[in-house]
Design a protein around this motif. Structure first.
Motif, mmCIF file in Angstrom:
data_model
loop_
_atom_site.group_PDB
_atom_site.id
_atom_site.type_symbol
_atom_site.label_atom_id
_atom_site.label_comp_id
_atom_site.label_asym_id
_atom_site.label_seq_id
_atom_site.Cartn_x
_atom_site.Cartn_y
_atom_site.Cartn_z
ATOM 1 N N GLY A 65 0.856 -1.169 0.000
ATOM 2 C CA GLY A 65 0.000 0.000 0.000
ATOM 3 C C GLY A 65 0.898 1.226 0.000
ATOM 4 N N VAL A 66 0.305 2.389 0.262
ATOM 5 C CA VAL A 66 1.104 3.614 0.346
ATOM 6 C C VAL A 66 2.185 3.412 1.409
ATOM 7 C CG1 VAL A 66 1.049 6.063 0.969
ATOM 8 C CG2 VAL A 66 -0.743 5.109 -0.475
ATOM 9 N N GLY A 67 3.406 3.737 1.057
ATOM 10 C CA GLY A 67 4.536 3.558 1.956
ATOM 11 C C GLY A 67 5.297 2.257 1.733
ATOM 12 N N SER A 68 4.733 1.344 0.927
ATOM 13 C CA SER A 68 5.436 0.101 0.621
ATOM 14 C C SER A 68 6.709 0.394 -0.143
ATOM 15 C CB SER A 68 4.560 -0.824 -0.244
ATOM 16 O OG SER A 68 3.456 -1.270 0.468
ATOM 17 N N THR A 69 7.692 -0.466 0.034
ATOM 18 C CA THR A 69 8.953 -0.320 -0.685
ATOM 19 C C THR A 69 9.362 -1.663 -1.277
ATOM 20 O OG1 THR A 69 10.245 -0.698 1.325
ATOM 21 C CG2 THR A 69 9.773 1.599 0.753
ATOM 22 N N ARG A 70 10.079 -1.579 -2.380
ATOM 23 C CA ARG A 70 10.664 -2.771 -2.973
ATOM 24 C C ARG A 70 11.884 -2.347 -3.778
ATOM 25 N NH1 ARG A 70 6.424 -4.659 -7.784
ATOM 26 N NH2 ARG A 70 6.955 -2.963 -9.198
ATOM 27 N N ARG A 71 12.664 -3.331 -4.173
ATOM 28 C CA ARG A 71 13.812 -3.044 -5.019
ATOM 29 C C ARG A 71 13.759 -3.952 -6.234
ATOM 30 N NH1 ARG A 71 19.497 -5.258 -2.943
ATOM 31 N NH2 ARG A 71 18.983 -7.470 -2.920
ATOM 32 N N MET A 72 14.271 -3.429 -7.331
ATOM 33 C CA MET A 72 14.208 -4.111 -8.615
ATOM 34 C C MET A 72 15.596 -4.119 -9.230
ATOM 35 S SD MET A 72 11.850 -5.222 -10.953
ATOM 36 C CE MET A 72 10.368 -4.404 -10.416
ATOM 37 N N VAL A 80 17.142 -0.425 -8.568
ATOM 38 C CA VAL A 80 16.380 0.773 -8.242
ATOM 39 C C VAL A 80 15.583 0.455 -6.985
ATOM 40 C CG1 VAL A 80 16.246 1.669 -10.596
ATOM 41 C CG2 VAL A 80 14.427 0.181 -9.773
ATOM 42 N N TYR A 81 15.385 1.476 -6.161
ATOM 43 C CA TYR A 81 14.671 1.346 -4.891
ATOM 44 C C TYR A 81 13.402 2.187 -4.990
ATOM 45 C CZ TYR A 81 18.974 -0.837 -3.480
ATOM 46 O OH TYR A 81 20.055 -1.689 -3.420
ATOM 47 N N GLU A 82 12.255 1.521 -4.831
ATOM 48 C CA GLU A 82 10.954 2.142 -5.100
ATOM 49 C C GLU A 82 10.189 2.392 -3.807
ATOM 50 O OE1 GLU A 82 10.566 -0.657 -9.108
ATOM 51 O OE2 GLU A 82 9.335 -1.100 -7.350
ATOM 52 N N SER A 83 9.426 3.482 -3.808
ATOM 53 C CA SER A 83 8.556 3.815 -2.682
ATOM 54 C C SER A 83 7.185 4.204 -3.236
ATOM 55 C CB SER A 83 9.149 4.966 -1.872
ATOM 56 O OG SER A 83 8.279 5.305 -0.808
ATOM 57 N N TYR A 84 6.142 3.481 -2.823
ATOM 58 C CA TYR A 84 4.780 3.706 -3.329
ATOM 59 C C TYR A 84 4.134 4.902 -2.636
ATOM 60 C CZ TYR A 84 4.809 -0.512 -6.077
ATOM 61 O OH TYR A 84 5.109 -1.445 -7.031
ATOM 62 N N PHE A 85 3.599 5.819 -3.443
ATOM 63 C CA PHE A 85 2.909 6.986 -2.900
ATOM 64 C C PHE A 85 1.428 6.993 -3.263
ATOM 65 C CE2 PHE A 85 4.758 8.362 -6.951
ATOM 66 C CZ PHE A 85 3.655 8.889 -7.606
ATOM 67 N N CYS A 96 -1.850 2.136 -8.722
ATOM 68 C CA CYS A 96 -0.776 2.450 -7.790
ATOM 69 C C CYS A 96 0.329 3.164 -8.548
ATOM 70 C CB CYS A 96 -0.235 1.193 -7.103
ATOM 71 S SG CYS A 96 0.596 0.071 -8.225
ATOM 72 N N ALA A 97 1.174 3.839 -7.807
ATOM 73 C CA ALA A 97 2.317 4.532 -8.405
ATOM 74 C C ALA A 97 3.428 4.604 -7.373
ATOM 75 C CB ALA A 97 1.930 5.936 -8.865
ATOM 76 N N PHE A 98 4.646 4.589 -7.896
ATOM 77 C CA PHE A 98 5.804 4.735 -7.021
ATOM 78 C C PHE A 98 6.817 5.674 -7.647
ATOM 79 C CE2 PHE A 98 6.828 0.937 -9.570
ATOM 80 C CZ PHE A 98 8.080 1.281 -10.085
ATOM 81 N N THR A 99 7.678 6.181 -6.789
ATOM 82 C CA THR A 99 8.832 6.946 -7.223
ATOM 83 C C THR A 99 10.068 6.143 -6.866
ATOM 84 O OG1 THR A 99 9.904 9.122 -7.144
ATOM 85 C CG2 THR A 99 9.038 8.279 -5.058
ATOM 86 N N VAL A 100 11.061 6.205 -7.708
ATOM 87 C CA VAL A 100 12.338 5.574 -7.398
ATOM 88 C C VAL A 100 13.107 6.569 -6.524
ATOM 89 C CG1 VAL A 100 14.519 4.732 -8.349
ATOM 90 C CG2 VAL A 100 12.360 4.159 -9.476
ATOM 91 N N THR A 101 13.484 6.130 -5.357
ATOM 92 C CA THR A 101 14.178 7.007 -4.418
ATOM 93 C C THR A 101 15.687 6.971 -4.610
ATOM 94 O OG1 THR A 101 14.207 5.255 -2.751
ATOM 95 C CG2 THR A 101 12.357 6.834 -2.674
ATOM 96 N N GLU A 102 16.196 5.809 -5.025
ATOM 97 C CA GLU A 102 17.628 5.651 -5.242
ATOM 98 C C GLU A 102 17.876 4.666 -6.374
ATOM 99 O OE1 GLU A 102 19.815 5.965 -1.001
ATOM 100 O OE2 GLU A 102 18.494 4.223 -1.224
ATOM 101 N N CYS A 103 19.040 4.799 -6.987
ATOM 102 C CA CYS A 103 19.445 3.920 -8.077
ATOM 103 C C CYS A 103 20.952 3.696 -7.953
ATOM 104 C CB CYS A 103 19.108 4.581 -9.416
ATOM 105 S SG CYS A 103 19.483 3.564 -10.839
#
Length: 170
Positions: A65-72, A80-85, A96-103
């Motif tokens: 959900g909002v605040g979930s994180t995963r890496r790909m 890439v490290y993703e955070s769902y907003f 759903c949508a996420f922003t990549v916070t780090e790469c």
């Protein structure tokens, strides 16, 4: 492995006409239900059919959900490290949508994705949007667009093929 921080993508960025040169879209259909397609995107083995993606891992305890994180992982050493907003689950519309916070590679200013899964008369439609904004000068951005388009095209072909084979469970 070094990580490079990226600027955040917001929900409005995906539809911003000023960002069209950095926007990519995949459309795919399936006879499966929206819930089945959603599970393929976010389940235990998300995006397993994408030949351009090597691994996708939800963070331990991630609530999906909002605040979930995963890496790909897209290549050896490229993560890439993703955070769902954004995370909405309604019977006929899942989004759903996420922003990549780090790469782990430099040169990207902003990167985000949005999935929209909707019911159609034939089953389900997936609209998958990418916003990939390089941190390079204009001419260098143009050079990077060709391999970016090729990667998105490969992900799109894999996704359309996989979803076309996915059948509605009874």
């Amino acid at each position: 492995m070094a990580r490079f921080a990226l600027e955040a993508v917001t929900a409005g960025d995906f539809d911003d006409p000023c960002r069209r040169s950095n926007h990519y879209r995949i459309d795919a259909t399936s006879s499966a239900t929206p819930a089945q397609v959603w599970e393929e995107l976010h389940g235990r083995r998300p995006l397993h059919w994408c030949s351009s993606l090597r691994a996708c891992e939800w963070s331990p305890g991630s609530p999906k959900g909002v605040g979930s994180t995963r890496r790909m992982s897209m290549a050896p050493g490229v993560w890439v490290y993703e955070s769902y907003f954004l995370w909405q689950e309604e019977p006929d519309h899942l989004e759903c949508a996420f922003t990549v916070t780090e790469c782990t590679v430099p040169g990207i200013r902003r990167f985000g994705e949005r999935y929209r899964v909707t019911t159609t008369s034939e089953g389900t439609h997936l609209q998958w949007d990418f916003l990939i904004e390089p941190a390079l000068a204009g001419p260098l951005q143009t050079v990077l667009r060709r391999p970016t388009r090729a990667t998105i095209a490969r992900i799109g072909a894999d996704t359309r093929s996989h979803l076309a084979r996915l059948k509605q469970r009874t």
